[in-house]
Design a protein around this motif. Structure first.
Motif, PDB file in Angstrom:
ATOM      1  N   VAL A   9       0.496  -1.242  -0.433  1.00 46.61           N
ATOM      2  CA  VAL A   9       0.119  -0.046   0.470  1.00 46.61           C
ATOM      3  C   VAL A   9       1.299   1.191   0.548  1.00 46.61           C
ATOM      4  CG1 VAL A   9      -1.699   1.386   1.348  1.00 46.61           C
ATOM      5  CG2 VAL A   9      -2.520  -1.555   0.544  1.00 46.61           C
ATOM      6  N   PRO A  10       0.768   2.316  -1.154  1.00 48.25           N
ATOM      7  CA  PRO A  10       1.402   2.723  -0.851  1.00 48.25           C
ATOM      8  C   PRO A  10       1.011   4.556   0.335  1.00 48.25           C
ATOM      9  CG  PRO A  10      -0.063   2.879  -2.944  1.00 48.25           C
ATOM     10  CD  PRO A  10       0.201   1.952  -2.030  1.00 48.25           C
ATOM     11  N   ILE A  11       2.315   5.048   0.970  1.00 50.66           N
ATOM     12  CA  ILE A  11       2.592   5.317   1.959  1.00 50.66           C
ATOM     13  C   ILE A  11       0.783   6.493   2.273  1.00 50.66           C
ATOM     14  CG2 ILE A  11       3.416   7.656   1.409  1.00 50.66           C
ATOM     15  CD1 ILE A  11       3.169   5.333   4.962  1.00 50.66           C
ATOM     16  N   MET A  53       8.001   5.000   1.636  1.00 51.66           N
ATOM     17  CA  MET A  53       7.426   5.405   0.143  1.00 51.66           C
ATOM     18  C   MET A  53       5.846   4.701  -0.012  1.00 51.66           C
ATOM     19  SD  MET A  53       8.435   7.601  -1.340  1.00 51.66           S
ATOM     20  CE  MET A  53       7.344   8.234  -2.841  1.00 51.66           C
ATOM     21  N   SER A  54       5.937   2.700   1.524  1.00 54.99           N
ATOM     22  CA  SER A  54       4.874   2.414   0.890  1.00 54.99           C
ATOM     23  C   SER A  54       5.682   1.278   2.218  1.00 54.99           C
ATOM     24  CB  SER A  54       4.860   1.251  -0.436  1.00 54.99           C
ATOM     25  OG  SER A  54       5.872   0.776  -0.777  1.00 54.99           O
ATOM     26  N   LEU A  55       4.071   0.702   2.482  1.00 56.72           N
ATOM     27  CA  LEU A  55       4.006  -0.522   3.916  1.00 56.72           C
ATOM     28  C   LEU A  55       3.424  -1.282   3.201  1.00 56.72           C
ATOM     29  CD1 LEU A  55       3.199   1.638   6.541  1.00 56.72           C
ATOM     30  CD2 LEU A  55       5.472   0.861   6.129  1.00 56.72           C
ATOM     31  N   ASP A  56       3.901  -2.819   3.665  1.00 52.63           N
ATOM     32  CA  ASP A  56       3.673  -4.044   3.497  1.00 52.63           C
ATOM     33  C   ASP A  56       2.162  -4.255   4.392  1.00 52.63           C
ATOM     34  OD1 ASP A  56       5.047  -5.108   0.993  1.00 52.63           O
ATOM     35  OD2 ASP A  56       6.414  -5.350   2.679  1.00 52.63           O
ATOM     36  N   ILE A  57       1.333  -4.147   4.085  1.00 55.58           N
ATOM     37  CA  ILE A  57       0.100  -4.354   5.240  1.00 55.58           C
ATOM     38  C   ILE A  57      -0.779  -5.803   5.405  1.00 55.58           C
ATOM     39  CG2 ILE A  57      -2.367  -3.580   5.650  1.00 55.58           C
ATOM     40  CD1 ILE A  57       0.272  -1.555   6.476  1.00 55.58           C
ATOM     41  N   SER A 121      -9.090   5.469  -2.848  1.00 51.25           N
ATOM     42  CA  SER A 121      -8.854   4.185  -2.691  1.00 51.25           C
ATOM     43  C   SER A 121      -7.489   3.212  -3.088  1.00 51.25           C
ATOM     44  CB  SER A 121      -9.643   3.074  -4.120  1.00 51.25           C
ATOM     45  OG  SER A 121     -10.635   3.745  -3.912  1.00 51.25           O
ATOM     46  N   PRO A 122      -7.404   2.849  -1.589  1.00 43.96           N
ATOM     47  CA  PRO A 122      -6.033   2.108  -1.389  1.00 43.96           C
ATOM     48  C   PRO A 122      -5.913   1.280  -2.862  1.00 43.96           C
ATOM     49  CG  PRO A 122      -7.089   2.178   0.257  1.00 43.96           C
ATOM     50  CD  PRO A 122      -8.116   2.368  -0.099  1.00 43.96           C
ATOM     51  N   GLY A 123      -4.481   1.545  -3.217  1.00 32.89           N
ATOM     52  CA  GLY A 123      -3.768  -0.011  -4.459  1.00 32.89           C
ATOM     53  C   GLY A 123      -5.070   0.861  -5.974  1.00 32.89           C
ATOM     54  N   VAL A 124      -5.486   2.222  -5.652  1.00 31.39           N
ATOM     55  CA  VAL A 124      -6.195   2.631  -7.069  1.00 31.39           C
ATOM     56  C   VAL A 124      -5.735   2.085  -8.283  1.00 31.39           C
ATOM     57  CG1 VAL A 124      -4.858   4.764  -7.464  1.00 31.39           C
ATOM     58  CG2 VAL A 124      -7.375   4.766  -8.504  1.00 31.39           C
ATOM     59  N   ILE A 296       8.656  11.666 -12.017  1.00 31.52           N
ATOM     60  CA  ILE A 296       7.510  11.658 -11.019  1.00 31.52           C
ATOM     61  C   ILE A 296       7.005  10.250 -10.951  1.00 31.52           C
ATOM     62  CG2 ILE A 296       6.205  12.764  -9.596  1.00 31.52           C
ATOM     63  CD1 ILE A 296       8.371  13.700  -9.007  1.00 31.52           C
ATOM     64  N   PHE A 297       6.440  10.147 -11.767  1.00 33.17           N
ATOM     65  CA  PHE A 297       5.436   9.071 -12.537  1.00 33.17           C
ATOM     66  C   PHE A 297       6.026   7.585 -12.500  1.00 33.17           C
ATOM     67  CE2 PHE A 297       3.655   5.557 -15.346  1.00 33.17           C
ATOM     68  CZ  PHE A 297       2.306   5.835 -14.629  1.00 33.17           C
ATOM     69  N   LEU A 298       7.644   7.787 -12.915  1.00 30.35           N
ATOM     70  CA  LEU A 298       8.104   6.447 -12.749  1.00 30.35           C
ATOM     71  C   LEU A 298       8.448   5.669 -11.778  1.00 30.35           C
ATOM     72  CD1 LEU A 298      10.129   6.536 -16.224  1.00 30.35           C
ATOM     73  CD2 LEU A 298       8.131   5.272 -15.924  1.00 30.35           C
ATOM     74  N   ASN A 299       8.855   6.794 -10.366  1.00 28.03           N
ATOM     75  CA  ASN A 299       8.978   6.651  -9.059  1.00 28.03           C
ATOM     76  C   ASN A 299       8.059   6.408  -7.775  1.00 28.03           C
ATOM     77  OD1 ASN A 299      11.750   6.941  -9.721  1.00 28.03           O
ATOM     78  ND2 ASN A 299      12.093   9.373  -9.274  1.00 28.03           N
ATOM     79  N   ASN A 300       7.349   6.642  -8.796  1.00 20.54           N
ATOM     80  CA  ASN A 300       5.590   6.638  -7.780  1.00 20.54           C
ATOM     81  C   ASN A 300       4.989   5.165  -8.084  1.00 20.54           C
ATOM     82  OD1 ASN A 300       5.390   8.872  -5.052  1.00 20.54           O
ATOM     83  ND2 ASN A 300       6.090   9.860  -7.304  1.00 20.54           N
TER      84      ASN A 300
END
Length: 357
Positions: A9-11, A53-57, A121-124, A296-300
């Motif tokens: 999940v992105p932060i 930047m993101s976490l394992d939930i 939405s998470p993971g949109v 910015i797009f690629l890094n996110n």
């Protein structure tokens, strides 16, 4: 006993109450937060300050195999909101085709209410990949998807909410001119001829003309619709303008448009994987596309790829486990047998299909 699965999940989509499925490590490899930690607002703010930047939930996964394949609650809500939005867009496009009238206020309300919810939405981005789309309704799905991807990119660019909503509205309307293109060309199940392509290219001008007389419409929106197929090196259309003459909204829509078009099944061409699209964006970011926005797009977007289940060219299924600091089109994957494969080194293998996002 209940089983659990880990989702990436992105932060910015992490909310208080979520549980860590894996520990958070510092740059030195030390454990900052342990597996099983329930996150609160303070911890989330701290993680953002640390540059996470993101976490394992951890998410509940039913024991039954059939149940396990069903969408989660958040996915079900996303698909429900998404389907309603696509249906509204379909009716709007039909109204324009029949009466030459653009229901602009309705589109604005759609963005401000329903699409803001979709965007959160998470993971949109992953959800968009798994949406079931019918070929003859491609334009409606594509309009919604471009709006969502543009909105997400606006967030990554740190635009305020008003600008993000304007971007989504631009994405929603970017192909509105296609209502003036004959359906036999729009829905042709084969590559367009040169003459047909010239007609199709007119959709940017048609779209501009449809919305230019709407009271108080912004210049940003008009230019996004008119210029989204222009390219930084001047090779685009309709006017072959280049560089800073292309509005930033149009440059953003160009990337969102390319990303969704290539990851979608079209009437004349099957979809490709996000990894292939990333490779294309990398190739074009220093000539055709805006390099700063692409970066910015690629890094996110890389954070959405971790945990994706893919099919390799040899038929095996594998999970994406690493994509590098700057997103790579050839990630590290783990097969069902537990073998780790660096596709950057194993050039004879490639990702050919996205199975689960």
């Amino acid at each position: 006993m209940s089983n659990y699965k880990s989702i990436r999940v992105p932060i910015n989509h992490v909310i208080p109450g979520m549980e860590l499925a894996k520990p958070v490590l510092t740059d030195e490899g030390k454990i900052a937060l342990s597996e099983g930690t329930y996150l609160n607002a303070g911890l989330i703010i701290r993680l953002k300050h640390w540059g996470i930047m993101s976490l394992d939930i951890r998410e509940l996964a039913p024991d039954d195999a059939e149940e396990r394949n069903k969408p989660s609650h958040s996915q079900q809500k996303f698909y429900s909101d998404y389907d309603k939005t696509v249906d509204t867009v379909k009716k709007s496009f039909q109204l324009i085709r029949d009466s030459n009238t653009v229901p602009f206020e309705e589109c604005q309300k759609l963005v401000d209410k329903d699409m803001e919810l979709i965007l959160e939405s998470p993971g949109v981005i992953n959800h968009l990949h798994m949406v079931n789309r019918q070929g003859d309704e491609y334009t409606f799905h594509h309009s919604v998807n471009v709006a969502v991807v543009a909105g997400v990119l606006g967030k990554w660019l740190e635009y305020d909410q008003n600008e993000i909503n304007n971007l989504m509205l631009a994405g929603l309307l970017h192909d509105i001119g296609k209502v003036k293109v004959p359906l036999k060309i729009v829905n042709k199940p084969a590559k367009l001829s040169v003459a047909e392509m010239e007609i199709m290219k007119q959709h940017t001008i048609y779209g501009y003309r449809l919305i230019r007389d709407i009271p108080n419409i912004s210049q940003k929106l008009l230019l996004a619709v008119l210029q989204h197929h222009e390219r930084m090196d001047g090779c685009g259309y309709p006017f072959q303008i280049k560089g800073d003459r292309i509005h930033p909204y149009a440059r953003i829509i160009a990337i969102a448009d390319m990303y969704d078009a290539m990851t979608s099944d079209r009437v004349y061409q099957p979809k490709t994987t996000p990894f292939t699209v990333v490779e294309m964006i990398v190739k074009e970011m220093f000539n055709k596309l805006d390099p700063a926005i692409c970066t910015i797009f690629l890094n996110n977007v890389r954070d959405y790829f971790i945990g994706n289940v893919v099919q390799l060219s040899d038929g095996r299924e594998a999970e994406v486990v690493y994509v590098g600091q700057f997103v790579a089109s050839r990630p590290v994957v783990r097969t069902q047998a537990g073998e780790f494969i660096d596709l950057e080194k194993r050039k004879e293998l490639s990702v050919v299909k996205l199975i689960e996002a």
